[in-house]
Design a protein around this motif. Structure first.
Motif, short mmCIF file in Angstrom:
data_model
loop_
_atom_site.label_atom_id
_atom_site.label_comp_id
_atom_site.label_asym_id
_atom_site.label_seq_id
_atom_site.Cartn_x
_atom_site.Cartn_y
_atom_site.Cartn_z
N UNK A 1 -17.19 -2.67 13.74
CA UNK A 1 -17.01 -3.75 14.72
C UNK A 1 -15.65 -3.63 15.42
N UNK A 2 -14.63 -3.23 14.70
CA UNK A 2 -13.30 -3.11 15.33
C UNK A 2 -13.31 -2.05 16.42
N UNK A 3 -14.20 -1.07 16.29
CA UNK A 3 -14.33 -0.05 17.33
C UNK A 3 -15.30 -0.50 18.42
N UNK A 4 -16.29 -1.26 18.03
CA UNK A 4 -17.25 -1.81 19.01
C UNK A 4 -16.57 -2.77 19.97
N UNK A 5 -15.64 -3.58 19.44
CA UNK A 5 -14.95 -4.58 20.27
C UNK A 5 -13.45 -4.46 20.03
N UNK A 6 -12.80 -3.47 20.63
CA UNK A 6 -11.36 -3.25 20.38
C UNK A 6 -10.49 -4.38 20.88
N UNK A 7 -10.99 -5.21 21.80
CA UNK A 7 -10.20 -6.35 22.27
C UNK A 7 -9.97 -7.35 21.14
N UNK B 1 -25.13 -5.79 13.27
CA UNK B 1 -25.60 -6.43 14.51
C UNK B 1 -25.60 -7.95 14.40
N UNK B 2 -25.77 -8.46 13.19
CA UNK B 2 -25.62 -9.90 12.98
C UNK B 2 -24.19 -10.32 13.29
N UNK B 3 -23.22 -9.54 12.82
CA UNK B 3 -21.81 -9.82 13.09
C UNK B 3 -21.54 -9.76 14.60
N UNK B 4 -22.10 -8.76 15.26
CA UNK B 4 -21.95 -8.64 16.71
C UNK B 4 -22.52 -9.88 17.40
N UNK B 5 -23.69 -10.32 16.97
CA UNK B 5 -24.31 -11.49 17.57
C UNK B 5 -23.45 -12.74 17.43
N UNK B 6 -22.88 -12.92 16.25
CA UNK B 6 -22.04 -14.10 16.00
C UNK B 6 -20.76 -14.02 16.82
N UNK B 7 -20.09 -12.88 16.74
CA UNK B 7 -18.77 -12.74 17.36
C UNK B 7 -18.83 -12.69 18.88
N UNK B 8 -19.83 -11.97 19.41
CA UNK B 8 -19.86 -11.69 20.84
C UNK B 8 -20.73 -12.65 21.64
N UNK B 9 -21.64 -13.36 20.97
CA UNK B 9 -22.60 -14.16 21.71
C UNK B 9 -22.66 -15.63 21.29
#
Length: 256
Positions: free
Chosen positions: A38-44, A69-77
């Protein structure tokens, strides 16, 4: 930097769970990979404390890739922008929204907190950042996550206030700041009746319009941003003065 902080947090994540209790536990390498990914997926955002619990909790029920992808969904969406990361600006604004909601929905508790000069965000901030994973019975966390994943981040405010309403009489019995702090520190651990908690959250606290939450967020977010900018400017002035002092001391040494 993210990888170093992640390593520090791995064993702090769910230390009482067999999947994460030691470096040899089966969940630790999976957790490391998900957080690094995730840290590489969303470096911001990179890595922020609290994310480890979200990922670890997801992996109790999902395969590693699906947990990512669950973490991505929570964090990004699902969560608002700028909730995690360096400033946590949106997270700070939400704590002010919590205080507004307590004043409106729980006036007795609000008056008690004000009388004892208690800052409730000392306790609720962690609830929001970890989505009630930390120091809350698993059955309660599961119900909150079910509602959160279905309805979105407004659910966090509902359950935050429901926790307080559930134990309102006990909270009001705490007569000073010390006893209040001690009680609220373990409040989440005392919430076992999930049915009653949900009734409070979705029935007794109504009406609970998202419009109000959005309005209060829109009001508080610019204030938090301005305060952070002022703090950064103050830090810059302090660094500049320190640099000037160091330069003067260096010049004086040369004169010797």
């Amino acid at each position: 930097m993210s990888s170093f902080v992640i390593e520090l947090d791995l064993l702090r994540t769910l230390p009482n769970n067999k999947h994460y209790e030691s470096l040899n536990s089966d969940g630790i390498p999976k957790l490391r990979r998900v957080l690094l990914a995730y840290s590489r997926h969303n470096p911001c955002v990179g890595y922020c404390q609290g994310m480890n619990r979200l990922a670890a909790w997801a992996m109790l029920f999902l395969p590693e890739e699906e947990a990512f992808w669950c973490l991505v969904g929570i964090m990004d969406y699902i969560m608002p922008p700028d909730y995690f990361g360096k400033t946590m600006m949106a997270a700070q604004a939400d704590q002010r929204v919590v205080k507004d909601l307590i004043a409106e929905k729980l006036p007795r508790i609000n008056a008690h907190f004000e009388k004892n000069e208690l800052d409730i965000s000392l306790f609720t901030f962690n609830w929001f950042l970890t989505l009630f994973v930390d120091n809350v019975p698993p059955e309660t966390t599961l119900r909150i996550w079910d509602s959160f994943l279905l309805e979105g981040n407004k659910v966090l405010f509902r359950f935050c206030l429901a926790f307080l309403k559930f134990k309102e009489e006990d909270i009001l019995k705490q007569r000073d700041m010390i006893s209040l702090n001690n009680y609220l520190r373990t409040l989440g651990e005392k919430i076992f009746d999930v049915g009653r908690l949900s009734q409070i959250a979705f029935t007794e606290l109504n009406p609970f319009p998202m419009k109000f939450v959005k309005q209060r967020r829109a009001f508080h977010l610019p204030q938090v941003q301005l305060e952070l900018e002022e703090l950064d400017a103050l830090r810059g002035e302090i660094r500049e003065k320190k640099d000037q002092t160091d330069l003067m001391e260096f010049s004086s040494d040369d004169d010797l």
